[in-house]
Scaffold this active site. Structure first.
Site, mmCIF file in Angstrom:
data_model
loop_
_atom_site.group_PDB
_atom_site.id
_atom_site.type_symbol
_atom_site.label_atom_id
_atom_site.label_comp_id
_atom_site.label_asym_id
_atom_site.label_seq_id
_atom_site.Cartn_x
_atom_site.Cartn_y
_atom_site.Cartn_z
ATOM 1 N N LEU A 96 0.919 -1.084 -0.018
ATOM 2 C CA LEU A 96 0.057 -0.052 -0.067
ATOM 3 C C LEU A 96 0.929 1.253 0.033
ATOM 4 O O LEU A 96 1.928 1.249 0.822
ATOM 5 C CB LEU A 96 -0.822 0.066 1.122
ATOM 6 C CG LEU A 96 -1.850 1.293 1.513
ATOM 7 C CD1 LEU A 96 -2.978 1.410 0.241
ATOM 8 C CD2 LEU A 96 -2.455 1.028 2.588
ATOM 9 N N HIS A 97 0.423 2.149 -0.962
ATOM 10 C CA HIS A 97 1.102 3.281 -0.845
ATOM 11 C C HIS A 97 0.411 4.472 -1.599
ATOM 12 O O HIS A 97 -0.337 4.392 -2.349
ATOM 13 C CB HIS A 97 2.505 3.246 -1.696
ATOM 14 C CG HIS A 97 2.645 2.871 -3.087
ATOM 15 N ND1 HIS A 97 2.378 1.419 -3.259
ATOM 16 C CD2 HIS A 97 2.736 3.602 -4.447
ATOM 17 C CE1 HIS A 97 2.393 1.407 -4.860
ATOM 18 N NE2 HIS A 97 2.632 2.387 -5.286
ATOM 19 N N VAL A 98 0.689 5.653 -0.881
ATOM 20 C CA VAL A 98 -0.067 6.955 -1.266
ATOM 21 C C VAL A 98 0.819 7.826 -2.092
ATOM 22 O O VAL A 98 1.872 8.095 -1.470
ATOM 23 C CB VAL A 98 -0.931 7.568 -0.398
ATOM 24 C CG1 VAL A 98 -1.644 8.929 -0.917
ATOM 25 C CG2 VAL A 98 -2.085 6.519 0.396
#
Length: 144
Positions: A96-98
């Site tokens: 998960l990465h924004v």
């Protein structure tokens, strides 16, 4: 997770230009940014997608994303930002990465064609990371 690039960055085994190191999240410059100052915010613990994140961890994680967004805009002197996340499709690293990307009017980013750029060298990348770290430490959420 041993074979995850972002877990290796979080652990300090793979070098990156860190801008934030909190108990629950880490922020670092994207090595192939859309625009210079493009930061990735990842949970410290390996989670592949948003749906894998425990509900009670979302508020703190997205509060960190909010802080990084304000810092990127301030540090880069940008008019705004683009904040995005992918789940599986178009997720180049399964962690998960924004994405927090500084934006300005007529900057050339259109639709979903996102040309990537590069930092001239490690010194330039370190300068961008330092500017964002400084804006985070200042803690001021006012716009630039």
């Amino acid at each position: 997770m041993a074979d995850c690039l972002f877990c290796s960055i979080v652990a300090g085994d793979v070098p990156a230009q860190h801008v934030l190191d909190d108990p629950d999240a880490v922020g670092f410059l994207d090595a192939r940014p859309l625009f210079k100052g493009h930061v990735l915010v990842v949970p410290r613990e390996h989670r592949e997608t948003l749906t894998d994140m425990p509900a009670d961890a979302l508020g703190g994680f997205f509060a960190t994303v909010q802080r990084v967004t304000a810092a990127v805009e301030r540090a880069m002197g940008s008019a705004g930002s683009f904040v995005a996340l992918n789940n599986r499709v178009s997720q180049s690293v399964p962690h998960l990465h924004v994405h927090v990307v500084p934006r300005n009017r007529k900057d050339g980013l259109r639709g979903f064609f996102w040309p990537r750029t590069k930092y001239a060298d490690d010194t330039e990348a370190a300068d961008y990371a330092d500017r964002i770290r400084t804006a985070l430490v200042d803690g001021n959420t006012d716009r630039p």
